[in-house]
Scaffold this motif. Structure first.
Motif, PDB file in Angstrom:
ATOM      1  N   SER A 163       0.836  -1.196   0.000  1.00  0.00           N
ATOM      2  CA  SER A 163       0.000   0.000   0.000  1.00  0.00           C
ATOM      3  C   SER A 163       0.872   1.248   0.000  1.00  0.00           C
ATOM      4  N   LYS A 164       0.364   2.264  -0.640  1.00  0.00           N
ATOM      5  CA  LYS A 164       1.082   3.540  -0.712  1.00  0.00           C
ATOM      6  C   LYS A 164       0.963   4.254   0.626  1.00  0.00           C
ATOM      7  N   PRO A 165       1.956   5.067   0.967  1.00  0.00           N
ATOM      8  CA  PRO A 165       1.834   5.842   2.208  1.00  0.00           C
ATOM      9  C   PRO A 165       0.752   6.909   2.070  1.00  0.00           C
ATOM     10  N   TRP A 166       0.166   7.244   3.201  1.00  0.00           N
ATOM     11  CA  TRP A 166      -0.887   8.257   3.224  1.00  0.00           C
ATOM     12  C   TRP A 166      -0.248   9.640   3.132  1.00  0.00           C
ATOM     13  N   THR A 167      -0.846  10.507   2.348  1.00  0.00           N
ATOM     14  CA  THR A 167      -0.371  11.885   2.267  1.00  0.00           C
ATOM     15  C   THR A 167      -0.956  12.680   3.430  1.00  0.00           C
ATOM     16  N   SER A 168      -0.379  13.837   3.686  1.00  0.00           N
ATOM     17  CA  SER A 168      -0.882  14.655   4.798  1.00  0.00           C
ATOM     18  C   SER A 168      -2.295  15.164   4.497  1.00  0.00           C
ATOM     19  N   LYS A 169      -2.595  15.416   3.218  1.00  0.00           N
ATOM     20  CA  LYS A 169      -3.946  15.861   2.850  1.00  0.00           C
ATOM     21  C   LYS A 169      -4.960  14.738   3.100  1.00  0.00           C
ATOM     22  N   GLN A 170      -4.578  13.509   2.761  1.00  0.00           N
ATOM     23  CA  GLN A 170      -5.477  12.375   3.011  1.00  0.00           C
ATOM     24  C   GLN A 170      -5.661  12.152   4.508  1.00  0.00           C
ATOM     25  N   ASP A 171      -4.583  12.294   5.280  1.00  0.00           N
ATOM     26  CA  ASP A 171      -4.688  12.177   6.741  1.00  0.00           C
ATOM     27  C   ASP A 171      -5.647  13.213   7.307  1.00  0.00           C
ATOM     28  N   GLN A 172      -5.500  14.440   6.869  1.00  0.00           N
ATOM     29  CA  GLN A 172      -6.357  15.520   7.363  1.00  0.00           C
ATOM     30  C   GLN A 172      -7.813  15.250   6.992  1.00  0.00           C
TER      31      GLN A 172
ATOM     32  N   PHE B 185     -12.657  14.245  -2.620  1.00  0.00           N
ATOM     33  CA  PHE B 185     -13.704  14.617  -1.673  1.00  0.00           C
ATOM     34  C   PHE B 185     -14.000  16.107  -1.667  1.00  0.00           C
ATOM     35  N   THR B 186     -12.972  16.922  -1.622  1.00  0.00           N
ATOM     36  CA  THR B 186     -13.203  18.371  -1.515  1.00  0.00           C
ATOM     37  C   THR B 186     -13.930  18.908  -2.746  1.00  0.00           C
ATOM     38  N   ASP B 187     -13.563  18.412  -3.931  1.00  0.00           N
ATOM     39  CA  ASP B 187     -14.259  18.847  -5.147  1.00  0.00           C
ATOM     40  C   ASP B 187     -15.719  18.390  -5.122  1.00  0.00           C
ATOM     41  N   SER B 188     -15.960  17.172  -4.654  1.00  0.00           N
ATOM     42  CA  SER B 188     -17.335  16.665  -4.577  1.00  0.00           C
ATOM     43  C   SER B 188     -18.169  17.485  -3.605  1.00  0.00           C
ATOM     44  N   PHE B 189     -17.572  17.825  -2.461  1.00  0.00           N
ATOM     45  CA  PHE B 189     -18.315  18.606  -1.477  1.00  0.00           C
ATOM     46  C   PHE B 189     -18.626  19.996  -2.000  1.00  0.00           C
ATOM     47  N   GLU B 190     -17.656  20.624  -2.642  1.00  0.00           N
ATOM     48  CA  GLU B 190     -17.879  21.982  -3.153  1.00  0.00           C
ATOM     49  C   GLU B 190     -18.940  22.007  -4.245  1.00  0.00           C
ATOM     50  N   SER B 191     -18.998  20.977  -5.075  1.00  0.00           N
ATOM     51  CA  SER B 191     -20.045  20.940  -6.102  1.00  0.00           C
ATOM     52  C   SER B 191     -21.407  20.601  -5.479  1.00  0.00           C
TER      53      SER B 191
END
Length: 179
Positions: free
Chosen positions: A40-49, A99-105
């Motif tokens: 598995s790929k490491p989690w990015t800080s944006k994904q963690d947040q 997620f952020t794009d989906s929420f904003e739309s």
């Protein structure tokens, strides 16, 4: 009919057991071990947040500790990385990244400016499948792991479920009744 002494029987059983273990060990060496090359790929800080914010909406802080303060996001990441297939992890991360794009739309405002009720409504819409099958699967996985991690945390188990690791106590000073 011959008789066998106990000592000879024990010696024979020990040799038979040892022979079985050695045979199994030698035969196991001939079978090639399948190496999994995908990790598995490491989690990015944006994904963690984002994961922290999702979990905080599902079980928020109140008079009792919320899911974020009990470390549930770490539990979720560990479960996803260790127990789910690479394809399921990729689908989950794709939903987290978009997620952020989906929420904003959906809400016509950024996640940071939304109220708790709007955030809950959006996650409910994800769980209902209004935002696609991948989002619905990701939300189902997230809710299940959040609840599992929260209810199995030490704080909740001990303080609210009154779980005792080893029930029954020994009281050495208690008088013994004679019958």
């Amino acid at each position: 009919m011959t008789t066998i002494s106990r000592r000879e029987w024990v010696k024979g059983m020990a040799l038979a057991t040892l022979g079985t273990v050695v045979f199994y060990d030698l035969s196991a060496q001939k079978i090639p071990v399948k190496q999994t090359s995908e990790k598995s790929k490491p989690w990015t800080s944006k994904q963690d947040q984002q994961l922290n914010e999702w979990v905080g909406v599902i079980i928020p802080e109140s008079t009792i500790p919320g899911a974020v303060s009990l470390g549930v996001p770490v539990f979720i990441k560990t479960m996803l990385d260790d127990c789910y297939e690479i394809s399921a992890q990729a689908t989950f991360r794709k939903v987290v990244d978009g997620f952020t794009d989906s929420f904003e739309s959906y809400a016509k405002k950024p996640w940071t400016q939304a109220s708790q009720a709007e955030k809950e409504q959006f996650l409910f819409a994800m769980a209902q499948g209004n935002l696609g099958a991948d989002a619905q699967k990701a939300m189902s996985t997230l809710k299940g792991l959040t609840i599992q991690g929260y209810t199995s945390s030490e704080e909740i188990m001990v303080k609210y479920y009154h779980y005792v690791m080893a029930p029954g106590f020994f009281n050495g000073c208690a008088p013994v009744k004679k019958s």
